[in-house]
Motif scaffolding. Sequence first.
Motif, short mmCIF file in Angstrom:
data_model
loop_
_atom_site.label_atom_id
_atom_site.label_comp_id
_atom_site.label_asym_id
_atom_site.label_seq_id
_atom_site.Cartn_x
_atom_site.Cartn_y
_atom_site.Cartn_z
N ASP A 130 41.56 44.70 35.86
CA ASP A 130 40.44 45.28 36.58
C ASP A 130 39.15 45.06 35.79
O ASP A 130 38.12 44.67 36.35
CB ASP A 130 40.69 46.78 36.79
CG ASP A 130 39.79 47.38 37.83
OD1 ASP A 130 38.89 48.15 37.44
OD2 ASP A 130 39.98 47.08 39.02
N LYS A 131 39.20 45.28 34.49
CA LYS A 131 38.02 45.08 33.64
C LYS A 131 37.60 43.61 33.63
O LYS A 131 36.41 43.30 33.63
CB LYS A 131 38.28 45.56 32.21
CG LYS A 131 38.25 47.06 32.07
CD LYS A 131 38.52 47.49 30.64
CE LYS A 131 38.61 48.99 30.55
NZ LYS A 131 38.96 49.43 29.20
N GLN A 132 38.59 42.70 33.61
CA GLN A 132 38.27 41.27 33.64
C GLN A 132 37.52 40.92 34.92
O GLN A 132 36.54 40.18 34.89
CB GLN A 132 39.53 40.43 33.54
CG GLN A 132 40.15 40.38 32.17
CD GLN A 132 41.47 39.60 32.16
OE1 GLN A 132 41.85 38.99 33.15
NE2 GLN A 132 42.16 39.64 31.04
N LEU A 133 38.00 41.43 36.04
CA LEU A 133 37.34 41.15 37.32
C LEU A 133 35.95 41.77 37.37
O LEU A 133 34.99 41.11 37.76
CB LEU A 133 38.18 41.69 38.48
CG LEU A 133 39.36 40.85 38.93
CD1 LEU A 133 40.15 41.58 40.00
CD2 LEU A 133 38.91 39.50 39.43
N THR A 134 35.87 43.04 37.02
CA THR A 134 34.59 43.73 37.16
C THR A 134 33.57 43.31 36.10
O THR A 134 32.38 43.56 36.28
CB THR A 134 34.78 45.27 37.13
OG1 THR A 134 35.41 45.65 35.90
CG2 THR A 134 35.59 45.74 38.32
#
Length: 158
Positions: A130-134
């Motif tokens: 999620d952090k990678q995407l956001t």
Amino acid sequence: MIEQKEQHIASNEMSLMAETLILNIFRVSHLVGRATNRELARMGFSLQLEQVQILVLAYLHCTTPLSQQDIANLLQKDKAGIQRSVKTLERDGYLRINSDLNDRRRNLITLTPAGKLVAQEVMGKTLELDKQLTSHLNPDEVKGLLNVLKKLASILES
């Protein structure tokens, strides 16, 4: 001339697909599922996203076991598909299936210690993904996207 017209039609169709909300949501959902399954395999788990959702739900509801029907309702999946995944997770040692003492027709799902460990690892990896995407979005974009997704879910659930 005919070939040029066919290319123009194909271009218009692709443009329409690129601008269609439903198709884009489906595409992103598919890509997220593939990336998650790939990451699970890299971590050494023979789990699919469908099974992970069940493990995470069981983990989050560890104080009150869920029935297979509860899981199917929460995930909005058919009971037969949930039953297959639950049996696989039980076979692999991640879940236990127990009959409800009050209603023998209901099966209650509880995590084994191995299931709890896997659920925790997977939830941690999910947060990383999620952090990678956001990280490619600014905070306002993330907030706006979440608001739009929640609004669409609300519309579709009503």
